[in-house]
Design an enzyme around this catalytic site. Structure first.
Site, PDB file in Angstrom:
ATOM      1  N   ASP A  83      25.622  40.833  33.583  1.00 14.58           N
ATOM      2  CA  ASP A  83      25.848  41.022  35.006  1.00 14.58           C
ATOM      3  C   ASP A  83      24.614  41.760  35.536  1.00 14.58           C
ATOM      4  OD1 ASP A  83      26.795  41.078  37.554  1.00 14.58           O
ATOM      5  OD2 ASP A  83      28.781  41.841  37.055  1.00 14.58           O
TER       6      ASP A  83
HETATM    7  C1  BGC Z   1      28.474  40.825  40.433  1.00 12.57           C
HETATM    8  C2  BGC Z   1      28.401  39.414  39.900  1.00 12.57           C
HETATM    9  C3  BGC Z   1      27.339  38.641  40.641  1.00 12.57           C
HETATM   10  C4  BGC Z   1      26.019  39.371  40.481  1.00 12.57           C
HETATM   11  C5  BGC Z   1      24.846  38.696  41.163  1.00 12.57           C
HETATM   12  C6  BGC Z   1      27.112  41.485  40.442  1.00 12.57           C
HETATM   13  O1  BGC Z   1      27.136  42.702  41.110  1.00 12.57           O
HETATM   14  O2  BGC Z   1      29.369  41.583  39.670  1.00 12.57           O
HETATM   15  O3  BGC Z   1      29.652  38.793  40.030  1.00 12.57           O
HETATM   16  O4  BGC Z   1      27.264  37.325  40.183  1.00 12.57           O
HETATM   17  O5  BGC Z   1      26.137  40.665  41.034  1.00 12.57           O
HETATM   18  O6  BGC Z   1      24.935  38.819  42.527  1.00 12.57           O
END
Ligand code: BGC
Length: 740
Positions: free
Chosen positions: A269
């Site tokens: 993530d």
């Molecule tokens: C979120 C993800 C997301 C990623 C990219 C993170 O903060 O938890 O679900 O895909 O950011 O934006």
């Protein structure tokens, strides 16, 4: 003679080289689409330097992996989802800003709304449409679907996922991924594992026992891997049992890759890494974000105070770890090979996505509308107040903070910008046409959206206007609920209650008009105790995407017979919920003490009456259930049984019913829930029409996860099956026996 021979050899060599070199350059085996992804990976890895392989382990930017020009390896271009395609120009705080680069795409209903359709085929169509839009916009990968289980109703991202039941979530995730990947676009199932709260999401350590992980929090991921063949899995921010998910060998290497046979790549993530060797060796293949954008973002004090970690898998760090003997070359081959394998499988080398295609096509708009309509749940309908037509309703007052604004999704990285969106008020006006006169009063605003409306005096005045409008109309339609400022990624809701002022408004309006219909536009359950007994009709419209306004109008006026069912129990009080007392944890630790008793499993075991049970949803027509049969009714362990029944539309409108099948193990050495969902089918029936529905229960449907055997076990003995219209509206029961 000698010279002649030499000349002949030289000529031959020149000929051979001339014949071979261009051919080699034009088509090294890894560029040959006819070879298998595995063969292409093996060939390409042989041609890469260790530096090149290592460079692939971190992104090159905010949403791109590292390209390698020398070998023609493209970057994987990503975009957030899952309810549509978001701008890829930075974090959600950047892309939600007014001046952000505008990327518009179809805004579909959010995940929990899609789950309320109980329609895997529809979810697959949504996935396909999203895959097409990803390509049309020149991207290669969608960061979705979200399948984290709704452990508790305050989680800020409940709206993104598929609800509280692992079986329902599994069926839907398979549809979504097949739809996306069928278009040659990489899907990313996220967030592995147990990202069930936003509160301290970067630091919280969750203690979860093995059985609970396997039975509740893993199944949707397992189905994504084993049934849908997902090409990418995103790890979660949180820790599980003491280790960050991004560096958990148990989660990434043992369960995901060894136990389930995952062949794609694990992506972190955004900002979820905290070490180099431990992360790579645990099975993390690609750290995101990377490059300059990562450095700029990570330099911000708020990024670090939030608890993000980044920059651990840069080439310099990984090469140093290899040199120190902490990471092997074989490990790096595996990491880079997995990324390449998914790229080959998706066809990114063979059919790149140049962009410039059509988005938000008429077909996609229609699909968004169908999905929004199917997702709406009729929670209550006393005196058949709904549908409004063909009754003698000539005027309606539309009231509420979510009436004249389209709240299409919750906040954070999933929120899509659509080229248009239909507000409930517009949808109702359009449908009402000349037939029904429509008035509007806001009644109350969402706190913080307009400070001038938040004072007690301003509220009293707005409420009075709303009450007056309601009193003048034949019916009052109240569109209440949350907003991205209240329900979002990044923080949890503080309370189950509707935002300030809404309960009072509903109570005042229903006093003025007994035909008051409350429509809830929110992404998770809200408390209704203050008014539920006074209000005759309640609809849950969730976050319905760009077509939500049309969809709610078609249900209110009776053009569409509601068929949505709750994918999440609606509790009466927060004290009744499964994780109460164990959420949000103390000292950055939280124990999942409720174990497998999540959602209806908890309410059923404790005999707790929910406000509305899991699976609940009324219709404008009626369905009768009959002829439940299990064949054979005695079966040897390891075999399947067939469960069949007949469902009949005995009412006067065409409508769909979601038939639900629950299983109960009567005799077990393990503690088993009173019932667990193991089958469901959405059937569309004309009045008087009936259909036979058959389910297959395989050994897994009868099993629990044995921590002694580290395997799913179906124990011999009696089983009950329940068929019904909700988890608390069981119409038929039957038994079967599993023999040794
Ligand atoms: C979120 C993800 C997301 C990623 C990219 C993170 O903060 O938890 O679900 O895909 O950011 O934006």
């Amino acid at each position: 003679m000698r010279i002649g021979w030499l000349l002949t050899v030289c000529a031959l060599l020149v000929f051979l080289l001339a014949a071979q070199t261009p051919k080699d350059d034009a088509a090294p085996p890894y560029k040959n689409p006819k070879l298998t992804p595995d063969a292409r990976v093996a060939d390409l890895l042989r041609r890469m330097t260790i530096e090149e392989k290592v460079s692939m382990l971190a992104g090159s930017g905010w949403m791109e992996s590292m390209p390698i020009e020398r070998l023609g390896i493209p970057a994987i271009k990503m975009a957030d989802g899952p309810m549509g395609i978001r701008s890829w120009q930075g974090s959600s705080s950047v892309t939600n800003a007014a001046n952000a680069m505008r990327v518009t795409s179809t805004s579909f209903p959010a995940g929990l709304a899609m789950a309320a359709t109980w329609d895997p085929d529809l979810v697959q169509q949504q996935g396909k449409a999203i895959g097409q839009e990803v390509k049309a916009l020149g991207r290669d990968m969608i960061l979705g679907p979200t399948v984290n289980i709704a452990r508790q109703p305050l989680w800020g991202r409940n709206f993104e996922g598929y609800g509280e039941d692992p079986y329902l979530a599994s069926r839907l995730v398979v549809g979504y991924i097949k739809g996306v990947q069928g278009e040659g676009v990489i899907a990313t199932v996220k967030h592995f594992a147990a990202n069930n709260q936003e509160f301290e999401r970067h630091r919280i350590d969750e203690k979860i026992d093995e059985r609970t992980l396997q039975e509740i929090y893993f199944p949707a991921f397992q189905a994504a891997v084993q049934e849908a063949g997902v090409w990418s899995v995103m790890s979660a921010y949180n820790k599980v049992n003491g280790l960050y998910c991004a560096e958990s060998p148990r989660l990434l290497r043992d369960v995901l890759k060894k136990q389930w046979g995952f062949k794609g790549f694990v992506i972190s993530d955004w900002g979820s890494t905290y070490s180099t060797a431990a992360t790579v060796n645990a099975g993390m293949d690609l750290e995101m974000p990377g490059g300059e954008p990562m450095k700029l973002w990570f330099a911000k004090p708020s990024t670090q105070s939030d608890g993000n970690g980044a920059g651990w898998l840069t080439s310099a760090n990984v090469l140093a770890a290899i040199q120190a003997g902490h990471i092997t070359a074989a490990q790096v081959n595996d990491n880079a090979g997995r990324i390449l394998r998914s790229m080959f499988a998706a066809g990114l080398f063979d059919k790149p996505h140049p962009g410039g295609g059509a988005v938000d096509t008429p077909e996609q708009k229609t699909l968004a509308r169908t999905a929004a309509s199917e997702s709406i749940v009729l929670l209550k309908n006393e005196r058949d107040v709904l549908p409004l037509l063909p009754k003698s309703i000539h005027s309606v007052a539309v009231i509420g903070p979510n009436a004249a604004v389209a709240r299409t999704g919750g906040g954070g990285s999933s929120l899509v910008r659509s080229s248009y969106s239909v507000t409930p008020l517009d949808g109702i006006r359009e449908r009402g046409g000349n037939q029904v006169q429509v008035s509007y009063a806001q009644g109350v605003s969402i706190p913080g959206e307009d400070a001038s409306k938040d004072s007690p005096a301003a509220r009293a005045q707005m409420r009075e206007q709303a009450v007056a409008a309601a009193a003048r109309a034949d019916a009052a339609i109240m569109i209440v609920g949350n907003a991205p400022s209240i329900e979002s990624e990044g923080f949890d809701r503080k309370t189950l209650a509707l935002p300030e002022g809404q309960d009072e408004l509903i109570q005042a309006v229903v006093k003025a008009n007994k035909n008051t219909i409350v429509v809830i536009n929110a992404g998770s359950p809200v408390a209704m105790d203050p008014w539920i007994d006074q209000v005759p009709a309640v609809l849950m419209m969730w976050y319905g995407g760009q077509e939500g306004g049309h969809a709610i109008a078609s249900v209110l006026f009776g053009d569409f017979t509601p068929s949505g069912k709750l994918p999440m129990t609606f509790p009466r009080r927060i004290e009744d919920t499964p994780a109460f007392g164990h959420y949000p944890g103390e000292n950055l630790r939280t124990e999942y003490a409720e174990g497998i008793y999540v959602g209806y499993r908890h309410y059923d075991r404790g005999n707790i009456a929910p406000l509305f049970p899991f699976g609940h949803g009324l219709s404008y027509t009626k369905f009768d259930y009959s002829d439940l049969k299990v064949t054979p009714d005695k079966v040897a362990s390891g075999r399947r049984v067939q469960v069949s029944l007949t469902v009949r539309n005995s009412g006067s409108r065409t409508g769909a019913e979601v038939v639900q099948l629950y299983v109960h193990d009567l005799k077990s050495t393990a503690d088993r829930p009173p019932q667990e969902l193991k089958g469901f089918r959405r059937v569309l029936l004309d009045p008087g029409q009936s259909q036979s529905v058959t389910f297959t229960l395989d050994p897994r449907a009868m099993s629990f996860y044995s921590t002694a055997k580290h395997a799913w076990v179906a124990e011999p003995g009696g089983f009950e099956v329940f068929a019904g219209a909700s988890s608390r509206d069981i119409r038929l029961k039957a038994n079967f026996e599993l023999t040794k």
